[in-house]
Design a protein around this motif. Structure first.
Motif, short mmCIF file in Angstrom:
data_model
loop_
_atom_site.label_atom_id
_atom_site.label_comp_id
_atom_site.label_asym_id
_atom_site.label_seq_id
_atom_site.Cartn_x
_atom_site.Cartn_y
_atom_site.Cartn_z
N VAL A 68 0.96 -1.14 0.14
CA VAL A 68 0.06 -0.04 -0.10
C VAL A 68 0.90 1.17 0.21
CG1 VAL A 68 -2.06 -1.24 1.15
CG2 VAL A 68 -0.04 0.03 2.53
N SER A 69 0.33 2.30 -0.18
CA SER A 69 1.03 3.46 -0.31
C SER A 69 1.58 3.97 1.10
CB SER A 69 0.12 4.83 -1.07
OG SER A 69 0.87 5.87 -0.92
N LYS A 70 2.48 4.66 1.33
CA LYS A 70 3.13 4.88 2.58
C LYS A 70 3.71 6.39 2.30
CE LYS A 70 4.08 0.03 3.55
NZ LYS A 70 4.95 -0.92 3.90
N LEU A 71 2.79 7.28 2.06
CA LEU A 71 3.19 8.79 1.80
C LEU A 71 2.70 9.51 2.89
CD1 LEU A 71 2.97 8.83 -1.99
CD2 LEU A 71 4.97 8.29 -0.50
N PHE A 72 3.64 10.46 3.45
CA PHE A 72 3.07 11.50 4.51
C PHE A 72 3.56 12.88 4.03
CE2 PHE A 72 3.39 7.38 6.64
CZ PHE A 72 2.26 7.27 7.08
N TYR A 73 2.94 13.54 4.43
CA TYR A 73 3.23 15.08 4.31
C TYR A 73 3.01 15.90 5.54
CZ TYR A 73 4.10 19.80 3.07
OH TYR A 73 4.72 21.29 2.87
N ILE A 74 4.14 16.55 5.99
CA ILE A 74 4.00 17.58 7.34
C ILE A 74 4.02 19.06 6.95
CG2 ILE A 74 5.00 18.06 9.66
CD1 ILE A 74 6.15 15.25 9.62
N ASP A 75 3.29 19.86 7.01
CA ASP A 75 3.54 21.16 6.96
C ASP A 75 3.42 22.16 8.17
OD1 ASP A 75 3.12 23.78 5.37
OD2 ASP A 75 1.21 23.82 6.40
N ALA A 151 16.58 1.12 2.62
CA ALA A 151 16.01 2.16 3.66
C ALA A 151 14.68 2.02 4.19
CB ALA A 151 16.05 3.60 2.99
N ALA A 152 14.48 1.86 5.58
CA ALA A 152 13.06 1.70 5.99
C ALA A 152 12.35 2.88 5.74
CB ALA A 152 13.19 1.31 7.64
N LEU A 173 12.46 6.37 -10.27
CA LEU A 173 13.75 5.66 -9.84
C LEU A 173 13.27 4.71 -8.85
CD1 LEU A 173 16.49 5.25 -9.52
CD2 LEU A 173 16.87 7.01 -8.10
N LEU A 174 12.49 5.21 -7.87
CA LEU A 174 12.13 4.35 -6.56
C LEU A 174 11.11 3.30 -7.21
CD1 LEU A 174 11.51 6.79 -3.75
CD2 LEU A 174 13.25 5.39 -4.04
N GLN A 175 10.42 3.79 -8.15
CA GLN A 175 9.32 2.42 -8.78
C GLN A 175 10.46 1.14 -9.41
OE1 GLN A 175 6.74 4.83 -11.18
NE2 GLN A 175 5.04 4.65 -9.61
N ASP A 176 11.33 1.82 -10.14
CA ASP A 176 12.15 0.94 -10.61
C ASP A 176 12.90 -0.12 -9.62
OD1 ASP A 176 11.22 1.75 -13.36
OD2 ASP A 176 12.95 3.16 -13.63
N ILE A 177 13.61 0.76 -8.56
CA ILE A 177 14.29 0.01 -7.68
C ILE A 177 13.41 -1.00 -6.76
CG2 ILE A 177 15.40 0.33 -5.57
CD1 ILE A 177 16.62 2.97 -6.71
N MET A 178 12.14 -0.49 -6.46
CA MET A 178 11.44 -1.63 -5.60
C MET A 178 10.70 -2.30 -6.47
SD MET A 178 12.42 -0.31 -2.90
CE MET A 178 11.35 -1.34 -1.71
N GLY A 179 10.64 -2.14 -7.82
CA GLY A 179 9.78 -3.20 -8.70
C GLY A 179 8.47 -3.13 -8.26
N GLY A 185 7.37 3.78 -5.28
CA GLY A 185 7.75 2.37 -5.23
C GLY A 185 7.10 1.82 -3.83
N GLY A 186 6.26 2.46 -3.18
CA GLY A 186 5.74 1.69 -1.94
C GLY A 186 6.63 2.07 -1.06
N LYS A 187 7.53 2.73 -0.99
CA LYS A 187 8.61 3.31 0.05
C LYS A 187 8.09 4.04 0.86
CE LYS A 187 12.35 2.12 0.11
NZ LYS A 187 13.06 0.87 0.91
N PRO A 188 8.08 3.85 2.19
CA PRO A 188 7.57 5.04 3.22
C PRO A 188 8.38 6.09 3.35
CG PRO A 188 7.93 3.07 4.27
CD PRO A 188 8.57 2.55 2.83
#
Length: 221
Positions: A68-75, A151-152, A173-179, A185-188
């Protein structure tokens, strides 16, 4: 900053500073001021409710192995505790033996964060003007790619300052690296920044129009 890139003054034929003349500035580096495990544990215990909520959600996303997507934004403006939150997350994960990548758009912002580097150097972005066909210089079999893969968490400071095409190249790039075709790429990834530092958009406006608009908005605040 040079050490963060694996360089030194000697690499550029510059003289080394006289260390006896250097004085520590306790307010210059938050990580230098609270670099012990005990101090970071105290910082973690003293997080306010909003910081604690973000901390718990990010840590939960790191531990979630689902696709699942693990994206966050802090303002938040300066002084609201964003850097303290970064530090607690970075320390907590590294204390567990996990790696964290911390990046920022500029070297000035990168300097206060432990081990932080610029977006360009971390993700191998080309310098100059980016376009839709721009790609990273990092190959999938390289050690740099493996470092990103391991990277966690990625802490991405000054996100509002990054051009959209820059984020597009990093995402690709992250999509390619994480496949994975998930965003980044689903990276947090914890994006952060202050949109108050960005000039207002004036459609078809000149530089003077933008400055006047900013002055008017600032006066209202």
């Amino acid at each position: 900053m040079l050490r963060g890139h694996g360089k030194s003054l000697a690499d550029y034929d510059l003289p080394l500073p006289d260390v006896t003349l250097l004085e520590e500035d306790p307010d210059d580096d938050i990580f230098g001021a609270i670099d012990s495990a005990v101090s970071w544990a105290v910082q973690l215990d003293n997080l306010n409710d909003e910081q604690r909520t973000v901390f718990n959600r990010v840590m939960a996303a790191v531990d979630n192995n689902r696709n699942v997507s693990k994206l966050f934004y802090i303002d938040g403006p300066g002084g609201t505790g964003k850097t303290t939150l970064y530090g607690c997350l970075i320390w907590s994960l590294r204390n567990q033996g996990r790696s964290v990548l911390s990046v920022a758009f500029t070297g000035l912002a990168a300097s206060p964060m432990d081990g932080c580097m610029t977006v360009h150097s971390t993700f191998g972005l080309p310098f100059g003007t980016l376009n839709d066909d721009s790609t990273s210089t990092i190959t999938l079999q390289s050690l740099r790619a493996q470092r990103i893969r391991d990277a966690a968490l990625i802490v991405f400071d000054e996100a509002p300052m990054s051009p959209g095409l820059q984020l597009t190249v990093v995402n690709r790039l992250l999509q390619d690296i994480m496949g994975s075709e998930l965003p980044f790429g689903g990276k947090p990834v914890l994006f952060a920044g202050d949109f108050r530092q960005i000039l207002p958009v004036v459609r078809r406006g000149t530089r003077s129009d933008i400055v006047r608009s900013f002055d008017a908005e600032h006066a209202r605040r």
